[in-house]
Structure formats: C-alpha cells, structure tokens
Design a protein around this motif. Sequence first.
Motif, mmCIF file in Angstrom:
data_model
loop_
_atom_site.group_PDB
_atom_site.id
_atom_site.type_symbol
_atom_site.label_atom_id
_atom_site.label_comp_id
_atom_site.label_asym_id
_atom_site.label_seq_id
_atom_site.Cartn_x
_atom_site.Cartn_y
_atom_site.Cartn_z
ATOM 1 N N SER A 26 28.116 38.389 26.949
ATOM 2 C CA SER A 26 28.950 39.027 25.885
ATOM 3 C C SER A 26 28.291 40.948 26.350
ATOM 4 N N GLU A 27 27.127 40.934 25.732
ATOM 5 C CA GLU A 27 27.167 42.319 26.012
ATOM 6 C C GLU A 27 27.139 43.376 26.845
ATOM 7 N N PHE A 28 27.467 42.652 28.079
ATOM 8 C CA PHE A 28 27.515 43.242 29.302
ATOM 9 C C PHE A 28 29.387 43.573 29.327
ATOM 10 N N TYR A 29 30.080 42.794 28.198
ATOM 11 C CA TYR A 29 31.446 42.548 28.751
ATOM 12 C C TYR A 29 31.561 43.258 27.792
ATOM 13 N N LEU A 30 31.672 43.707 27.000
ATOM 14 C CA LEU A 30 32.183 44.850 25.497
ATOM 15 C C LEU A 30 31.406 46.101 26.018
ATOM 16 N N LYS A 31 30.692 46.433 27.315
ATOM 17 C CA LYS A 31 30.830 47.456 27.646
ATOM 18 C C LYS A 31 31.339 47.844 28.394
ATOM 19 N N LEU A 32 32.321 46.736 29.393
ATOM 20 C CA LEU A 32 32.995 47.180 30.808
ATOM 21 C C LEU A 32 34.536 48.120 29.884
ATOM 22 N N PRO A 33 35.550 48.296 30.526
ATOM 23 C CA PRO A 33 36.234 49.741 30.409
ATOM 24 C C PRO A 33 37.412 48.614 29.984
ATOM 25 N N VAL A 34 38.732 49.070 29.911
ATOM 26 C CA VAL A 34 39.777 48.412 28.736
ATOM 27 C C VAL A 34 40.400 48.683 30.490
ATOM 28 N N THR A 35 40.988 47.273 31.012
ATOM 29 C CA THR A 35 41.375 46.643 32.616
ATOM 30 C C THR A 35 43.300 46.441 32.170
ATOM 31 N N GLU A 36 43.843 46.675 33.065
ATOM 32 C CA GLU A 36 45.175 45.650 33.346
ATOM 33 C C GLU A 36 44.469 44.986 34.936
ATOM 34 N N HIS A 37 44.953 44.108 35.067
ATOM 35 C CA HIS A 37 45.302 42.737 36.008
ATOM 36 C C HIS A 37 46.674 42.519 36.625
ATOM 37 N N GLN A 38 47.009 42.513 37.875
ATOM 38 C CA GLN A 38 48.052 42.145 38.141
ATOM 39 C C GLN A 38 47.181 41.049 39.554
ATOM 40 N N VAL A 39 47.777 39.320 38.840
ATOM 41 C CA VAL A 39 47.723 38.485 39.675
ATOM 42 C C VAL A 39 48.632 38.773 40.629
ATOM 43 N N ASP A 71 42.324 55.038 32.328
ATOM 44 C CA ASP A 71 43.861 55.087 33.008
ATOM 45 C C ASP A 71 44.586 55.777 33.936
ATOM 46 N N GLU A 72 43.909 54.732 34.945
ATOM 47 C CA GLU A 72 44.134 55.038 36.087
ATOM 48 C C GLU A 72 45.556 54.842 36.721
ATOM 49 N N LYS A 73 45.885 56.033 37.883
ATOM 50 C CA LYS A 73 47.578 55.744 37.908
ATOM 51 C C LYS A 73 46.877 54.453 38.865
ATOM 52 N N ASP A 74 46.204 54.220 39.889
ATOM 53 C CA ASP A 74 47.126 53.747 41.099
ATOM 54 C C ASP A 74 45.495 52.775 40.864
ATOM 55 N N GLY A 75 46.265 51.610 41.320
ATOM 56 C CA GLY A 75 44.980 50.188 41.507
ATOM 57 C C GLY A 75 43.870 49.496 42.155
ATOM 58 N N LYS A 76 43.146 49.054 42.496
ATOM 59 C CA LYS A 76 42.549 48.871 43.063
ATOM 60 C C LYS A 76 41.973 47.418 43.796
ATOM 61 N N ALA A 77 42.580 47.196 44.606
ATOM 62 C CA ALA A 77 42.441 44.834 44.935
ATOM 63 C C ALA A 77 41.747 44.329 44.807
ATOM 64 N N PHE A 78 41.742 43.604 44.485
ATOM 65 C CA PHE A 78 40.189 42.388 44.056
ATOM 66 C C PHE A 78 40.399 41.293 44.565
ATOM 67 N N VAL A 79 39.329 40.326 44.873
ATOM 68 C CA VAL A 79 39.614 39.573 44.684
ATOM 69 C C VAL A 79 38.463 38.301 43.865
ATOM 70 N N GLN A 80 37.993 37.771 43.301
ATOM 71 C CA GLN A 80 37.079 37.046 42.697
ATOM 72 C C GLN A 80 37.640 35.560 42.489
ATOM 73 N N VAL A 81 36.331 34.790 43.031
ATOM 74 C CA VAL A 81 36.089 33.384 43.388
ATOM 75 C C VAL A 81 35.226 32.542 42.156
ATOM 76 N N PHE A 82 35.645 31.708 41.380
ATOM 77 C CA PHE A 82 35.620 30.721 40.390
ATOM 78 C C PHE A 82 34.987 29.785 41.269
ATOM 79 N N ILE A 83 33.609 29.249 40.891
ATOM 80 C CA ILE A 83 33.568 27.412 40.471
ATOM 81 C C ILE A 83 33.571 26.771 39.606
ATOM 82 N N LEU A 84 34.598 25.915 38.921
ATOM 83 C CA LEU A 84 34.766 25.245 38.175
ATOM 84 C C LEU A 84 33.910 24.347 37.756
ATOM 85 N N CYS A 85 33.314 24.022 36.899
ATOM 86 C CA CYS A 85 32.543 22.213 36.604
ATOM 87 C C CYS A 85 32.520 21.829 35.222
#
Length: 95
Positions: A26-39, A71-85
Amino acid sequence: MLNQLYKDSSAVIWNGNAMSGVGPFSEFYLKLPVTEHQVVSYDGQPLVAPGTDPHRCQILLTVTGIVKYGDEKDGKAFVQVFILCPDSDPSRKGT
C-alpha cells in the motif's frame, strides 16, 4: 483499492521492488504516479499441479497493453503476468 486484492502473506515484485504484505505494498502503491492503461490483449491458462484437485487450480493471467504515466503524450508497451491462487481461508469466501 488495489491493495484489497492482496493478502498479508502475498509476495509482490513490481519493477524489481520486492515486498511482502499489504502494508508495504500500500505504501509503495500510493507513491506511484497517476497512470492510464489501455489493455490490448489478455490470456488466462489453468495451472494444475499433478495430483491436485483440478477445481483448486491456479490461473496464469498474462496482460499486454499501453500505459501512460502522468501527462505523457506517448504511452509505453507493458506486459504483466499474474498467478491467481484460490484462497484457502474459509472466512474469506466470496471476497
């Protein structure tokens, strides 16, 4: 809200930052910048260990997309992997 998806015993590695437990995450997450994701795509596959109940399998979830930071104009590609248990704690059923 994202921290509600994790248990206190969950291990998280975020861009090389390892943490365990809801508090540190939670502490780490609150320090992250605002983001906009497009899946762009996602894929889920069952992970069943030999000799285990197939109804209690884990799920490997892979998500790809574009993320914009602040406020970035151009986005960056991302890949995220989750293991749900499945949660083995009966008091958390349905949460």
